[in-house]
Design an enzyme around this catalytic site. Structure first.
Site, short mmCIF file in Angstrom:
data_model
loop_
_atom_site.label_atom_id
_atom_site.label_comp_id
_atom_site.label_asym_id
_atom_site.label_seq_id
_atom_site.Cartn_x
_atom_site.Cartn_y
_atom_site.Cartn_z
N LYS A 116 51.23 39.18 31.83
CA LYS A 116 49.77 39.27 32.05
C LYS A 116 49.08 39.04 30.72
O LYS A 116 49.53 39.54 29.68
CB LYS A 116 49.43 40.64 32.62
N SER B 103 45.83 47.82 39.69
CA SER B 103 45.98 46.39 39.40
C SER B 103 47.38 45.82 39.44
O SER B 103 47.54 44.60 39.35
CB SER B 103 45.37 46.08 38.04
N SER C 197 43.80 43.47 39.27
CA SER C 197 43.51 42.40 38.35
C SER C 197 44.73 41.58 37.94
O SER C 197 44.59 40.49 37.40
CB SER C 197 42.87 42.98 37.09
#
Ligand code: GLN
Length: 484
Positions: free
Chosen positions: A81, A181, A157
């Site tokens: 990420k 997330s 996210s």
């Protein structure tokens, strides 16, 4: 054997038995990513792909394997990420304000996975700007699409990470979870996502959103893979002041639900819950019961305060953490006349509207006149939420329920309605407020083929326990709602 179908454990055996090389695996993923880029509606899981570097790292991993000095993860590609620092590469957090920033050090998790284990970094994954969102639509670098239906969002996210693992653009990825997330996108993309106990995985080198809630965790295709990655990234780190003083541990799976007490919170069956999600969780509970589990109703009476409490605590912390992005120290700088103009313009142009909304909200709840009424009150409610779990765990071993109230929604469907978007995390947020571990495991599909996930919440540091329940549930027949 199709390389892209193999799990981490499958890849690991193929590598150690010399049936595949790391270079072959890495090439297979790089060409899958390239192919996706050419699709009229690309998944677009990556903000940056490190093709040359990945091939170099794969060659080195192959040498390590040849020499016999390797671990089960050596040579396996991984997606990261884009809020974790990898030295020498960009970290954007999905924001314009970090455009052009190059990390000067490695996040602790990447030191472990890449330097020590010899995993191959494929690239940095798309995400909501500064991890604020539930759909990956707030990224400055464009949206990510759900591989199950490209007209829909992958969740967020960590949407890039989940979509890559589901869409066979990476065998596994790291995400971060502040209020859901990791678990929510894992649920919407039909993969496994773990939010570890707060403090189990070092946050050193993770760009902070809300420091008392953030945790890094794995997104994988199976529970076994999740355990394998957690074994490699957990453990004390003196560079993170909130890291727990516990030694690293190898998580071993033990299947079986006999006499396991699974608590179902009555507050989780809310009105906004999708009927197919509800049917799926009920069918899952029934199957768990048939496998020997005891289903017990529990109450988490402060559940309805979780979302408002989170949006006070998280925005307060974010407003302070994001102060450092001032146009001077990192990335983007707007052309300006003087210093205050530079701050004003760089932040105005560099941050997107969701991030600005949160900074304003957080600054407001921390301001002298409103601190007691909002921030202090939220901290008290946070304690009550934590106590609800303590009480429930006197009666049960685990808490189980849906991960998300709905399956993946359409792109654009909730972008103009922040409250509707915030409610996507209604089942995941309280776990971060309480610091507990939670996992989302796929348990079926809607009639139109969208994945549905079930969340298992454990006591503090009972990752092993939630892995055991999750891997038992993983083996139950899926397609529950599609079959009915
Ligand atoms: N969707 C939640 C938010 O927007 C949670 C985000 C997260 O876990 N990083 O804040």
């Amino acid at each position: 054997m199709d390389i892209l179908d193999l799990t981490l454990t499958g890849l690991s055996s193929a590598l150690s038995e010399k049936k595949l090389s790391s270079v072959e695996i890495t090439k297979a993923y790089l060409s899958a990513i390239e192919k996706d880029n050419g699709h009229p509606e690309p998944i677009h899981a990556y903000i940056a792909v490190f093709a040359d570097h990945a091939l170099e790292a794969a060659k080195k991993a192959d040498q390590r394997i040849q020499s016999g000095n390797f671990t089960p993860l050596t040579g396996i590609p991984i997606g990261i990420k884009d809020n974790m620092n990898l030295k020498g590469f960009s970290t954007t957090c999905g924001s314009k304000i970090l455009e052009g920033y190059t990390a000067t050090y490695n996040a602790a998790v990447l030191d472990k996975l890449i330097l020590q284990e010899g995993m191959v970094p494929l690239g940095k994954m798309n995400m909501d700007e500064f991890a604020m969102g539930s759909s990956t639509e707030t990224s400055h670098y464009g949206i990510t699409r759900n591989p199950y239906d490209r007209k829909r969002i992958p969740g967020g996210s960590s949407g890039g990470s989940a979509a890559a693992v589901a869409g066979k653009l990476s065998p596994a990825a790291l995400g971060s979870d502040t209020g859901g997330s990791i678990r929510q996108p894992a649920s919407l993309c039909g993969v496994v996502g773990l939010k570890p106990t707060y403090g189990l995985v070092s946050r050193y080198g993770l760009v902070a959103f809300a420091s008392s809630l953030d945790q890094i965790g794995p997104i994988t295709r199976t529970v076994e893979d999740s355990a394998l990655l957690l074994s490699a990234i957990s453990g004390h780190d003196r560079l993170d002041s909130t890291s727990l003083s516990i030694p690293p541990k190898k998580y071993a799976l033990k299947e079986g639900l006999k006499d396991v007490r699974l608590g179902v919170p009555k507050e989780y069956f809310i009105s906004g819950m999708d009927q197919e999600v509800k049917d799926n969780i009920n069918a899952t509970l029934k199957k768990c019961e048939e496998a020997g589990a005891k289903i017990v109703e529990v109450s988490l009476p402060h559940s309805s305060y979780a979302v408002p409490t989170y949006y006070i605590v998280a925005t307060a912390e974010a407003s302070s953490n994001l102060e450092r992005f001032d146009g001077v120290k990192y990335g983007f700088r707007a052309p300006s006349q003087n210093l205050s103009d530079l701050y004003f313009k760089s932040r105005s142009e560099g941050f997107g509207s969701e991030v600005k909304r949160r900074i304003m909200l957080g600054t407001y709840v921390l301001s002298a006149g409103y601190y007691d009424a909002y921030y202090l009150k939220a901290l008290k409610v946070r304690t009550l939420i934590k106590m609800d779990f303590d009480k429930a765990f006197e009666k049960v071993d685990f808490i189980i329920g849906p991960t998300s109230p709905t399956p993946a929604f359409k792109i654009g469907e909730k972008t103009d309605d922040p409250i509707a978007m915030y409610l996507s995390d209604i089942y995941t947020i309280s776990i971060n407020l309480a610091g507990l571990p939670g996992i989302s495991v796929p348990t079926g599909f809607t009639k139109s083929g969208l994945p549905i996930g079930t969340q298992i919440i454990g006591k503090l540091l009972d990752e092993e326990g939630i892995f055991n329940v999750a891997c038992s549930i993983e083996k139950l027949p899926r397609n529950i709602s599609a079959v009915n």
